[in-house]
Write a protein that holds these residues in place. Sequence first.
Motif, mmCIF file in Angstrom:
data_model
loop_
_atom_site.group_PDB
_atom_site.id
_atom_site.type_symbol
_atom_site.label_atom_id
_atom_site.label_comp_id
_atom_site.label_asym_id
_atom_site.label_seq_id
_atom_site.Cartn_x
_atom_site.Cartn_y
_atom_site.Cartn_z
ATOM 1 N N ASN A 172 18.513 39.725 21.074
ATOM 2 C CA ASN A 172 18.531 39.244 22.225
ATOM 3 C C ASN A 172 19.887 39.658 23.151
ATOM 4 O OD1 ASN A 172 19.760 37.191 20.317
ATOM 5 N ND2 ASN A 172 20.317 36.039 22.377
ATOM 6 N N ASN B 75 9.781 37.381 22.229
ATOM 7 C CA ASN B 75 10.886 36.391 21.311
ATOM 8 C C ASN B 75 10.194 36.309 20.188
ATOM 9 O OD1 ASN B 75 13.126 35.010 20.555
ATOM 10 N ND2 ASN B 75 12.375 33.178 21.991
ATOM 11 N N THR C 237 14.279 40.303 19.457
ATOM 12 C CA THR C 237 13.238 40.391 20.246
ATOM 13 C C THR C 237 12.544 41.886 20.264
ATOM 14 O OG1 THR C 237 14.522 41.460 22.116
ATOM 15 C CG2 THR C 237 14.682 38.930 21.995
#
Length: 341
Positions: free
Chosen positions: A212, A229, A133
């Motif tokens: 993440n 993302n 991310t």
Amino acid sequence: MERRTFLKTTGAMSTVGIAGLAGCTGDDDNGEFPSENLTWMIPWSEGGGTDAYARQLAPLMEDPLGQSVQIDNRPGAGSLQGSEWLHGQDPDGYTFGTVNTPGWDFTWRAQEVEGWDVEDFEPVSYAGIFGYTLIVNNQHDISDFGELRDAYADDEISGFGFQGVGSDSHLGTLLLRENYDLAYDTAVAYDGGGPTQEAVISNEVAAGFATNTSAVAAEESGEATAIVNLMDVDITDTFPEIDSITNYGDSLAWITEFLQAQIAPPGTPEEERQIISEAVREACESEDSQQWVEETGNIIEYGTMEETAERLDGVVDTIESEVDAAIGGFDEFLRIVEEES
């Protein structure tokens, strides 16, 4: 923060348990494996996504193995330093490690490593899926990729962090600039996810790469937020407001989404690897791990030794094709790396 649960076991369950496998291999001490502690090598610093998975699963492997599993962090060279160390260890089953494919394969190919090959290692299992991310320091009040792009373009923020010169996230950084108009002023390489995350939290750089897994800790610090993302995997149950890079261009999952594969030194016997793999399975399926994924949104997915071998097979060839299409090949990537170093 609302979380979701990801717990999946792929492939047919082994009908041979730990107890059935123990004793079927030779061991100098008592005829059974394992008869001493095992070492789990993580080729990244403490605090990153790979380290977090290992520290969750390792204690849960100790009961089925009957021995402790000690984490050994060996960061450097975008995971290659630890991988090279693992390559040279005795093939007795007492040492194994985690690599994140295809990022690991990419970095090995990009750095033109001599003396060992990613295909030399023996497969053990895989235990999870995770990926990149973008996180941003909260002082800048940025909530999506469009705002991040505008802030760099207007010189309102400075510095962008990534995880290692010549690494997968280095390529990702270049692609964000070339194909997604992220006009950062300075890109700074850090040695792994933990240091990169800390740099963003401290505002040493305004934004940067985080898995993440580690992005959860960044948000819990109150100092940074996951805003984009870079994978195809949906993580909106963990980060409800997160933007997706596919809103601005093509998918980057081929270089930003990883399988956490456990591997052993070349020549490690299948029997020993199967025992470790079964212990990984038990750890993945435990109630503690189920609770962990519910609390964090991390994705635990167990894969057998055979499935891991299939997932590792031919990755370098696939990466070469993708890099050629994305940036004109590895020679061009390495030219840019050298030019900007």
